[in-house]
Write an enzyme that holds these catalytic residues in place. Structure first.
Site, PDB file in Angstrom:
ATOM      1  N   ASP A  34       0.594  -1.270   0.365  1.00 24.80           N
ATOM      2  CA  ASP A  34       0.374  -0.346  -0.249  1.00 24.80           C
ATOM      3  C   ASP A  34       1.071   1.662  -0.322  1.00 24.80           C
ATOM      4  O   ASP A  34       1.251   1.239   1.422  1.00 24.80           O
ATOM      5  CB  ASP A  34      -0.745   0.186   1.290  1.00 24.80           C
ATOM      6  CG  ASP A  34      -1.913   1.089   1.230  1.00 24.80           C
ATOM      7  OD1 ASP A  34      -2.246   1.689  -0.192  1.00 24.80           O
ATOM      8  OD2 ASP A  34      -2.421   1.482   2.454  1.00 24.80           O
ATOM      9  N   ASP A  91      -0.938   7.227  -7.423  1.00 26.37           N
ATOM     10  CA  ASP A  91      -1.040   6.115  -6.777  1.00 26.37           C
ATOM     11  C   ASP A  91      -0.342   4.919  -7.274  1.00 26.37           C
ATOM     12  O   ASP A  91      -1.990   4.728  -8.448  1.00 26.37           O
ATOM     13  CB  ASP A  91      -2.654   6.462  -5.837  1.00 26.37           C
ATOM     14  CG  ASP A  91      -2.866   5.029  -5.131  1.00 26.37           C
ATOM     15  OD1 ASP A  91      -1.105   4.403  -4.705  1.00 26.37           O
ATOM     16  OD2 ASP A  91      -3.891   4.499  -4.850  1.00 26.37           O
TER      17      ASP A  91
END
Length: 428
Positions: free
Chosen positions: A109, A310
Site C-alpha cells: 500500500d 498511486d
C-alpha cells in the site's frame, strides 16, 4: 488513518523468499511481478472474463480515494530490485519475517506507512480468518518489542502503552483495523543473485486484534508510503532514497531500488514531489492538453493542481468540474458518436470500431510534460466498447496506474522528484 480499500497500491508487490539470506548492502534483489488476476495469483478466478476482472478493478479504483481521506493533508547504495504484482489497481507483496523466516503475503500500500501482519496469539474472536499460519514472535530469535520511549513509537499517530511496550493502532475508513505490539524484526526479500536479502531491525506491527474487510489470502499490509516507518523509508540509506517501476498490464515486471532505481536517458522528464504529506506521493498538475487545447488547472480550485500518484488506483480521478470540461473537449475532437457505458461506470465511451482518430493527450506536471499513448487513457471494457479512464471525483485526485503503464516511473526521495521515461515495459 487512511481508509482501507479492500486490496489497496492498492500495485500488488510480491517479494519471494529464497534461502541463504545476505545483507541488503551486498547486492541487488529482484522478484517476478505477478498479475493479481493471473493463474499464478491466489486471487485468480477462472470463471471471470478479462472484462469482469477489469470492471472489478475499476470498482476498487472508484472507492480508492477513501483510503487517503482521513490522513490527507493535501491542503552510494547497491542496486536492488523487488517484485511488483499489478492486479490492475491492487498489489500484493510477499516478504519473510523473523528468524527462522515466516513468509507472509500482504497488501502493498503506497497510501500507508506501517508494516503489520497477524501474529500469535490471535484467537478467532480477535483476528480475521487467514489461510496461512500466523507469525509467532516467540519462535523468532530476532524479534524485539519496542518501548514506548522509542522514536518509532513516537512517530505513530495512534499508540498506547502496555507496561513499557509500545502498542500500535491503525484504522481505516471502511472500519478495518489492526492493533498490536510495535516491534523490530528481520525482513527478508528476494534477490537477483538467487539469494534472499535480509533487512535487520525493520519496524513492524505484530497484530493481535485485527478485523474488517481483509481477505483470508493476505496476512496484513506492507506500507510503501513516504512516512518514517514505511518499508521505503526504512530502506532509505540502503537504496539512497531511490526506487522505480515499469508497469505492464496483465504481465510481469520489476520494481527497482538504489542505483537500479535511477531513471535517466533520452525522454526523461522530472517533476517535484510536493511535501504536503509524509505518507502520500503528491505531484502538481499545471494543465492537461487535448490536441492543441490546453486546459489550465485553476490555482484557486479545490484541491488545486495537487494529485497523488498511486500505483494502487486503476483510474485517474480528477476534480469533478475539471474532469467534465476535459472530457467535453475530448469528445468534441473525436468524430465518432459517444455511446453509453452499459454498466454506467464511465463518463465517455465509444464503439471500438468507430474510434479511429483520437487527439493526443499530454499531462503537464510542474516542469514535466508527459505525453500519453492511447492505451493510457482509453481502455476496452467489453468486446465492442472502449472508455476513457479519466473520471470525476469530489474527493482526492489520484493519478492511476493505467496512465503510468509503459513509463519507467522513478522516485527520488532524497532529491524530492518523480521522473517519467516512455519505456516498453515488456522489455524490462
Amino acid at each position: 488513518m487512511a481508509t482501507f480499500l479492500s486490496c489497496a497500491f492498492i500495485l500488488f508487490f510480491l517479494f519471494f523468499y529464497v534461502v541463504s539470506p545476505i545483507e541488503a548492502q551486498t547486492g541487488g534483489f529482484s522478484v517476478e511481478l505477478i498479475h493479481r488476476d493471473s493463474p499464478k495469483s491466489p486471487f485468480y478466478n477462472s470463471s471471470e472474463t478479462p472484462y469482469q476482472r477489469l470492471r472489478n478493478a475499476f470498482t476498487r479504483s472508484t472507492n480508492r480515494p477513501n483510503h487517503f481521506n482521513q490522513n490527507s493533508s493535501i491542503s552510494s547504495s547497491k542496486a536492488s530490485q523487488a517484485d511488483i504484482i499489478p492486479n490492475i489497481g491492487d498489489y500484493l507483496i510477499r516478504i519473510s519475517i523473523g528468524t527462522p523466516a515466516t513468509e507472509i503475503l500482504a497488501v502493498a500500500d503506497t497510501g500507508s506507512d506501517l508494516i503489520w501482519t497477524q501474529c500469535e496469539p490471535c484467537p478467532p474472536s480477535q483476528c480475521y480468518m487467514q489461510d496461512s499460519p500466523l507469525f509467532d514472535p516467540k519462535k523468532s530469535s530476532t524479534y524485539k518489542s519496542l518501548p514506548c520511549s522509542s522514536s518509532q513509537c513516537a512517530s505513530l499517530d495512534q499508540k498506547s502503552c502496555s507496561g513499557v511496550n509500545c502498542q500500535y493502532s491503525v484504522s481505516y475508513g471502511d472500519r478495518s483495523f489492526s492493533n498490536g505490539n510495535l516491534a523490530t524484526e528481520t525482513v527478508t526479500l528476494g534477490s537477483t543473485t538467487g539469494q534472499a536479502v535480509a533487512l535487520p531491525g525493520i519496524t513492524f506491527g505484530c497484530g493481535t486484534n485485527n478485523g474488517g474487510l481483509f481477505n483470508s489470502k493476505t496476512t496484513g499490509i506492507v506500507g510503501l508510503g513516504g512516512g518514517d516507518i514505511s518499508l521505503i523509508s526504512q530502506m532509505r540509506t540502503t537504496i539512497a532514497g531511490k526506487f522505480s517501476y515499469c508497469l505492464v498490464r496483465a504481465s510481469s515486471t520489476k520494481i527497482n531500488f538504489g542505483t537500479n532505481g535511477i531513471v535517466s536517458g533520452p525522454g526523461v522528464v522530472s517533476t517535484p514531489l510536493i511535501v504536503k504529506s509524509k505518507t502520500f506521493y503528491v505531484l502538481t498538475i499545471d494543465a492537461i492538453s487535448v490536441g492543441n487545447q490546453r486546459l489550465e488547472v485553476m490555482s484557486g480550485s479545490t484541491p488545486g493542481g495537487d494529485i497523488v500518484i498511486d500505483s494502487g488506483t486503476t483510474l485517474t480521478l480528477l476534480p469533478q468540474g475539471y474532469n467534465s470540461k476535459l472530457l467535453s473537449v475530448m469528445s468534441s475532437m473525436i468524430e465518432a458518436q459517444p455511446v453509453a457505458d452499459p454498466k454506467g461506470s464511465f463518463e465517455l465511451c465509444y464503439s471500438f470500431n468507430s474510434l479511429s482518430q483520437v487527439p493526443e493527450v499530454t499531462i503537464h506536471f510542474r516542469g514535466a510534460d508527459v505525453k500519453l499513448s492511447l492505451s493510457n487513457f482509453f481502455v476496452k471494457v467489453s468486446e465492442d466498447i472502449v472508455c476513457s479512464v479519466f473520471k470525476g471525483t469530489n474527493s482526492l485526485p489520484l493519478y492511476g496506474n493505467i496512465m503510468q503503464t509503459n513509463f519507467l516511473v522513478g522516485y527520488d526521495i532524497e532529491q524530492q522528484t518523480v521522473s517519467f521515461r516512455p519505456t516498453d515495459c515488456t522489455e524490462q
